[in-house]
Design a protein around this motif. Structure first.
Motif, PDB file in Angstrom:
ATOM      1  N   ALA A 254      66.232  67.255  23.211  1.00  0.00           N
ATOM      2  CA  ALA A 254      65.336  66.144  22.875  1.00  0.00           C
ATOM      3  C   ALA A 254      66.134  65.051  22.161  1.00  0.00           C
ATOM      4  O   ALA A 254      67.202  65.312  21.586  1.00  0.00           O
ATOM      5  N   GLN A 255      65.630  63.837  22.209  1.00  0.00           N
ATOM      6  CA  GLN A 255      66.357  62.719  21.603  1.00  0.00           C
ATOM      7  C   GLN A 255      66.476  62.860  20.092  1.00  0.00           C
ATOM      8  O   GLN A 255      67.453  62.391  19.506  1.00  0.00           O
ATOM      9  N   SER A 256      65.493  63.502  19.479  1.00  0.00           N
ATOM     10  CA  SER A 256      65.479  63.618  18.020  1.00  0.00           C
ATOM     11  C   SER A 256      64.549  64.755  17.622  1.00  0.00           C
ATOM     12  O   SER A 256      63.805  65.296  18.450  1.00  0.00           O
ATOM     13  N   LYS A 257      64.573  65.093  16.335  1.00  0.00           N
ATOM     14  CA  LYS A 257      63.647  66.097  15.809  1.00  0.00           C
ATOM     15  C   LYS A 257      62.201  65.651  16.022  1.00  0.00           C
ATOM     16  O   LYS A 257      61.339  66.463  16.383  1.00  0.00           O
ATOM     17  N   GLU A 258      61.930  64.373  15.820  1.00  0.00           N
ATOM     18  CA  GLU A 258      60.574  63.865  15.980  1.00  0.00           C
ATOM     19  C   GLU A 258      60.092  64.029  17.414  1.00  0.00           C
ATOM     20  O   GLU A 258      58.936  64.402  17.663  1.00  0.00           O
ATOM     21  N   HIS A 259      60.982  63.754  18.373  1.00  0.00           N
ATOM     22  CA  HIS A 259      60.619  63.926  19.776  1.00  0.00           C
ATOM     23  C   HIS A 259      60.338  65.397  20.085  1.00  0.00           C
ATOM     24  O   HIS A 259      59.414  65.722  20.838  1.00  0.00           O
ATOM     25  N   TYR A 260      61.122  66.285  19.508  1.00  0.00           N
ATOM     26  CA  TYR A 260      60.930  67.714  19.776  1.00  0.00           C
ATOM     27  C   TYR A 260      59.619  68.213  19.163  1.00  0.00           C
ATOM     28  O   TYR A 260      58.887  68.985  19.798  1.00  0.00           O
ATOM     29  N   VAL A 261      59.305  67.798  17.952  1.00  0.00           N
ATOM     30  CA  VAL A 261      58.049  68.204  17.310  1.00  0.00           C
ATOM     31  C   VAL A 261      56.851  67.704  18.122  1.00  0.00           C
ATOM     32  O   VAL A 261      55.865  68.425  18.313  1.00  0.00           O
ATOM     33  N   LEU A 262      56.942  66.476  18.627  1.00  0.00           N
ATOM     34  CA  LEU A 262      55.874  65.939  19.472  1.00  0.00           C
ATOM     35  C   LEU A 262      55.745  66.769  20.749  1.00  0.00           C
ATOM     36  O   LEU A 262      54.633  67.012  21.245  1.00  0.00           O
ATOM     37  N   MET A 263      56.875  67.210  21.269  1.00  0.00           N
ATOM     38  CA  MET A 263      56.886  68.068  22.449  1.00  0.00           C
ATOM     39  C   MET A 263      56.112  69.360  22.192  1.00  0.00           C
ATOM     40  O   MET A 263      55.305  69.810  23.008  1.00  0.00           O
ATOM     41  N   LEU A 264      56.343  69.959  21.009  1.00  0.00           N
ATOM     42  CA  LEU A 264      55.639  71.188  20.641  1.00  0.00           C
ATOM     43  C   LEU A 264      54.138  70.941  20.488  1.00  0.00           C
ATOM     44  O   LEU A 264      53.315  71.766  20.904  1.00  0.00           O
ATOM     45  N   ALA A 265      53.786  69.816  19.891  1.00  0.00           N
ATOM     46  CA  ALA A 265      52.368  69.489  19.708  1.00  0.00           C
ATOM     47  C   ALA A 265      51.669  69.339  21.053  1.00  0.00           C
ATOM     48  O   ALA A 265      50.547  69.832  21.243  1.00  0.00           O
ATOM     49  N   ASN A 266      52.322  68.674  21.990  1.00  0.00           N
ATOM     50  CA  ASN A 266      51.741  68.518  23.330  1.00  0.00           C
ATOM     51  C   ASN A 266      51.635  69.854  24.041  1.00  0.00           C
ATOM     52  O   ASN A 266      50.689  70.097  24.793  1.00  0.00           O
ATOM     53  N   LEU A 267      52.609  70.710  23.796  1.00  0.00           N
ATOM     54  CA  LEU A 267      52.585  72.040  24.398  1.00  0.00           C
ATOM     55  C   LEU A 267      51.356  72.823  23.937  1.00  0.00           C
ATOM     56  O   LEU A 267      50.650  73.443  24.738  1.00  0.00           O
ATOM     57  N   LEU A 268      51.095  72.801  22.632  1.00  0.00           N
ATOM     58  CA  LEU A 268      49.947  73.531  22.094  1.00  0.00           C
ATOM     59  C   LEU A 268      48.622  72.941  22.590  1.00  0.00           C
ATOM     60  O   LEU A 268      47.658  73.672  22.857  1.00  0.00           O
ATOM     61  N   LYS A 269      48.586  71.626  22.712  1.00  0.00           N
ATOM     62  CA  LYS A 269      47.382  70.982  23.245  1.00  0.00           C
ATOM     63  C   LYS A 269      47.145  71.407  24.691  1.00  0.00           C
ATOM     64  O   LYS A 269      46.012  71.730  25.095  1.00  0.00           O
ATOM     65  N   HIS A 270      48.208  71.444  25.462  1.00  0.00           N
ATOM     66  CA  HIS A 270      48.127  71.876  26.853  1.00  0.00           C
ATOM     67  C   HIS A 270      47.687  73.337  26.924  1.00  0.00           C
ATOM     68  O   HIS A 270      46.856  73.717  27.760  1.00  0.00           O
ATOM     69  N   TYR A 271      48.226  74.156  26.038  1.00  0.00           N
ATOM     70  CA  TYR A 271      47.874  75.565  25.980  1.00  0.00           C
ATOM     71  C   TYR A 271      46.381  75.731  25.702  1.00  0.00           C
ATOM     72  O   TYR A 271      45.688  76.532  26.341  1.00  0.00           O
ATOM     73  N   GLU A 272      45.868  74.962  24.749  1.00  0.00           N
ATOM     74  CA  GLU A 272      44.449  75.053  24.406  1.00  0.00           C
ATOM     75  C   GLU A 272      43.570  74.695  25.598  1.00  0.00           C
ATOM     76  O   GLU A 272      42.593  75.390  25.913  1.00  0.00           O
TER      77      GLU A 272
END
Length: 310
Positions: A254-272
């Motif tokens: 990922a480009q940065s820590k912030e981009h990676y954290v956003l990636m995780l948040a989207n993942l959990l939303k998709h999971y839900e």
């Protein structure tokens, strides 16, 4: 002489569509290609179509598989026979625009750091009528050239294949680190193309052309790689999406820590969203793979990798 481009055509039981796909490959304006056909059919109908071409075009190689290699196996067999440094798959029910290879090679030859070139594609029906065009965040009215990490953030972060289906992408073979369908210790079916794009985009740059240069067909007999796996009450492909995120975390792609954290948040939303959908379909009886929790835990542990990024 221009570099050789290998057009790889894995095929199974679609002789009529296959002929159209082959004709679109032969219509390319780029003049140094080979066409590799690996036939996974359970009959000789495609073989009979190909035989009419073999005496005319010396650069066509046809191989009939002795056993059913399935989707991933046939993709890799095509790849193993390719002599070109540049690769473009062409599925047997899709089509190329005549200038596709030429336009993409113009960019790939600009710099060795460019690993792949993609573009939008049209949706077509059984009669070749255009139904519409796919949407991509990289289509902005002009050709886009940028870091592979930018494309990774969009593709994995939104869990959507913005790069394109295999027919749409021309890539540098030497940039592949592992066989098609495998990355790290993980094996992919549902997200096998995204795993390949992640592999290629992990180093170097990429180009997304603004002009649609291929055609993706919808039809009644359409099957995909994921159809070869019985998903039952498990969320189709979700565990593969988590595996892709874990790889991004491990390798700090990922480009940065912030981009990676956003990636995780989207993942959990998709999971839900998918979990709610699946529980509704199966009346709250859902199978959760044992490894899913472990993978999600590792994905969050990888946040600290970005704290140590130098």
């Amino acid at each position: 002489m221009k570099p050789l481009v290998s057009i790889l055509m894995p095929t199974r039981n679609r002789p009529l569509f296959f002929k159209k796909a082959l004709d679109s490959a032969l219509a390319q304006t780029y003049d140094n290609i080979e066409i590799i056909i690996c036939d996974n059919s359970d009959n000789d109908e495609t073989k009979q179509v190909v035989e009419t071409y073999l005496s005319i075009y010396s650069f066509i190689r046809y191989e009939k598989n002795e056993t059913d290699l399935k989707y991933i196996g046939n993709m890799n067999r095509c790849l193993s026979l390719a002599k070109g440094e540049f690769i473009n798959y062409l599925f047997d029910d899709d089509l190329f625009a005549p200038t596709k290879i030429e336009m993409m090679m113009n960019y790939l030859l600009l710099h060795e750091d460019i690993q792949l070139v993609s573009s939008p594609f049209y949706f077509i029906n059984e009669q070749d009528e255009v139904l519409g065009m796919n949407q991509s965040v990289f289509r902005s009215g002009e050709n886009w050239l940028g870091s592979g990490k930018v494309m990774i953030d969009q593709m994995i972060g939104k869990i959507s294949n913005f790069v394109g289906v295999p027919t749409t992408v021309l890539f540098r073979k030497s940039a592949m680190k592992q066989p098609f369908g495998k990355y790290h210790e993980f094996e992919f079916i549902f997200a096998s193309d995204m795993a390949l794009w992640l592999d290629l985009l992990s180093t170097g740059t990429c180009v997304y052309l603004d002009e649609p240069l291929s055609y993706y067909r919808f039809h009644q007999g359409q099957t995909t790689a994921e159809d070869e796996k019985s998903w039952g009450k498990v969320m189709p492909g979700f565990i593969e999406g988590v595996q892709l995120v874990v790889i991004v975390g491990r390798e700090r792609l990922a480009q940065s820590k912030e981009h990676y954290v956003l990636m995780l948040a989207n993942l959990l939303k998709h999971y839900e969203e998918k979990l709610l959908q699946l529980t509704s379909q199966h009346h709250n009886e859902v199978d959760i793979p044992n490894e899913l929790g472990k993978l999600i835990h590792e994905a969050f542990d990888c946040i600290q990798n970005y704290d140590n990024q130098g």
